[in-house]
Design an enzyme around this catalytic site. Sequence first.
Site, PDB file in Angstrom:
ATOM      1  N   ASN A  86       0.853  -1.184   0.000  1.00 54.13           N
ATOM      2  CA  ASN A  86       0.000   0.000   0.000  1.00 54.13           C
ATOM      3  C   ASN A  86       0.891   1.237   0.000  1.00 54.13           C
ATOM      4  O   ASN A  86       1.830   1.331   0.805  1.00 54.13           O
ATOM      5  CB  ASN A  86      -0.904   0.001   1.235  1.00 54.13           C
ATOM      6  CG  ASN A  86      -1.901  -1.139   1.212  1.00 54.13           C
ATOM      7  OD1 ASN A  86      -2.336  -1.562   0.151  1.00 54.13           O
ATOM      8  ND2 ASN A  86      -2.262  -1.655   2.381  1.00 54.13           N
ATOM      9  N   GLN A  93      -1.994   3.344   2.732  1.00 58.18           N
ATOM     10  CA  GLN A  93      -0.814   3.198   3.583  1.00 58.18           C
ATOM     11  C   GLN A  93      -1.043   3.935   4.896  1.00 58.18           C
ATOM     12  O   GLN A  93      -1.255   5.145   4.900  1.00 58.18           O
ATOM     13  CB  GLN A  93       0.435   3.749   2.874  1.00 58.18           C
ATOM     14  CG  GLN A  93       1.704   3.554   3.691  1.00 58.18           C
ATOM     15  CD  GLN A  93       2.965   4.000   2.947  1.00 58.18           C
ATOM     16  OE1 GLN A  93       2.878   4.544   1.834  1.00 58.18           O
ATOM     17  NE2 GLN A  93       4.118   3.761   3.547  1.00 58.18           N
ATOM     18  N   HIS A  99       6.444  -1.248   3.732  1.00 57.27           N
ATOM     19  CA  HIS A  99       6.177  -2.614   4.207  1.00 57.27           C
ATOM     20  C   HIS A  99       5.418  -3.378   3.135  1.00 57.27           C
ATOM     21  O   HIS A  99       4.537  -2.821   2.481  1.00 57.27           O
ATOM     22  CB  HIS A  99       5.401  -2.621   5.524  1.00 57.27           C
ATOM     23  CG  HIS A  99       4.198  -1.733   5.532  1.00 57.27           C
ATOM     24  ND1 HIS A  99       4.279  -0.363   5.701  1.00 57.27           N
ATOM     25  CD2 HIS A  99       2.885  -2.004   5.365  1.00 57.27           C
ATOM     26  CE1 HIS A  99       3.082   0.158   5.649  1.00 57.27           C
ATOM     27  NE2 HIS A  99       2.197  -0.811   5.435  1.00 57.27           N
ATOM     28  N   HIS A 101       2.916  -6.595   2.587  1.00 56.88           N
ATOM     29  CA  HIS A 101       2.039  -7.571   3.245  1.00 56.88           C
ATOM     30  C   HIS A 101       2.137  -8.883   2.463  1.00 56.88           C
ATOM     31  O   HIS A 101       1.891  -8.895   1.246  1.00 56.88           O
ATOM     32  CB  HIS A 101       0.576  -7.130   3.194  1.00 56.88           C
ATOM     33  CG  HIS A 101       0.262  -5.829   3.867  1.00 56.88           C
ATOM     34  ND1 HIS A 101      -0.414  -5.756   5.080  1.00 56.88           N
ATOM     35  CD2 HIS A 101       0.497  -4.539   3.498  1.00 56.88           C
ATOM     36  CE1 HIS A 101      -0.582  -4.479   5.417  1.00 56.88           C
ATOM     37  NE2 HIS A 101      -0.047  -3.729   4.470  1.00 56.88           N
TER      38      HIS A 101
HETATM   39  P1  5GP Z   1      -0.808  -0.358   5.832  1.00 54.86           P
HETATM   40  O1  5GP Z   1      -2.237  -0.075   6.155  1.00 54.86           O
HETATM   41  O2  5GP Z   1       0.070   0.844   6.114  1.00 54.86           O
HETATM   42  O3  5GP Z   1      -0.567  -0.950   4.479  1.00 54.86           O
HETATM   43  O4  5GP Z   1      -0.360  -1.513   6.819  1.00 54.86           O
HETATM   44  C1  5GP Z   1       0.064  -1.301   8.131  1.00 54.86           C
HETATM   45  C2  5GP Z   1      -0.160  -2.593   8.848  1.00 54.86           C
HETATM   46  O5  5GP Z   1       0.566  -2.544  10.048  1.00 54.86           O
HETATM   47  C3  5GP Z   1      -1.620  -2.857   9.210  1.00 54.86           C
HETATM   48  O6  5GP Z   1      -2.052  -4.064   8.590  1.00 54.86           O
HETATM   49  C4  5GP Z   1      -1.602  -2.955  10.728  1.00 54.86           C
HETATM   50  O7  5GP Z   1      -2.461  -3.947  11.223  1.00 54.86           O
HETATM   51  C5  5GP Z   1      -0.149  -3.249  11.028  1.00 54.86           C
HETATM   52  N1  5GP Z   1       0.313  -2.758  12.310  1.00 54.86           N
HETATM   53  C6  5GP Z   1       0.129  -1.514  12.814  1.00 54.86           C
HETATM   54  N2  5GP Z   1       0.718  -1.412  14.024  1.00 54.86           N
HETATM   55  C7  5GP Z   1       1.299  -2.612  14.276  1.00 54.86           C
HETATM   56  C8  5GP Z   1       2.055  -3.124  15.376  1.00 54.86           C
HETATM   57  O8  5GP Z   1       2.327  -2.442  16.365  1.00 54.86           O
HETATM   58  N3  5GP Z   1       2.474  -4.416  15.293  1.00 54.86           N
HETATM   59  C9  5GP Z   1       2.206  -5.192  14.193  1.00 54.86           C
HETATM   60  N4  5GP Z   1       2.669  -6.451  14.225  1.00 54.86           N
HETATM   61  N5  5GP Z   1       1.487  -4.750  13.141  1.00 54.86           N
HETATM   62  C10 5GP Z   1       1.038  -3.474  13.189  1.00 54.86           C
END
Ligand code: 5GP
Length: 113
Positions: A86, A93, A99, A101
């Site tokens: 993302n 994001q 990152h 997934h």
């Molecule tokens: P994005 O939405 O930016 O693509 O993904 C961020 C991801 O980080 C989300 O799926 C969220 O659940 C994960 N995430 C956020 N904070 C933490 C954390 O403190 N520990 C872990 N293991 N995952 C996290």
Amino acid sequence: MSDDCLFCRIARGDVPVLFVAENALAVAFRDIHPQAPVHVLVIPRAHVESMLEATDPAPMNAVMQLAIEVARAEGVAGSGFRLVLNTGADGGQSVSHLHAHVLGGRAMHWPPG
Ligand code: 5GP
Ligand code: ZN
């Protein structure tokens, strides 16, 4: 490296998170809110805001290599999996540290939500 970046703190080991895999430039750990039976995040150890800022190909390559290793180790390489990066607001994001997934263990839908 940024003091107030959550994923920098995780990569440094300041936040206790189990790494399911790691290499010299990237680490992998389970998402706190899994969206599939397998949901692992793969991040560069160095702070890179998003793939748009990934001017050095080395961390990006390390993330890709580790994501493939994770897919194999988690047993989803054969059944198939999805790799998601993302990027930016419309990309969804929510953490400003690059990152990937790794999602698997169920059939993914298309188009994504
Ligand atoms: P994005 O939405 O930016 O693509 O993904 C961020 C991801 O980080 C989300 O799926 C969220 O659940 C994960 N995430 C956020 N904070 C933490 C954390 O403190 N520990 C872990 N293991 N995952 C996290
Ligand atoms: Zn960071």
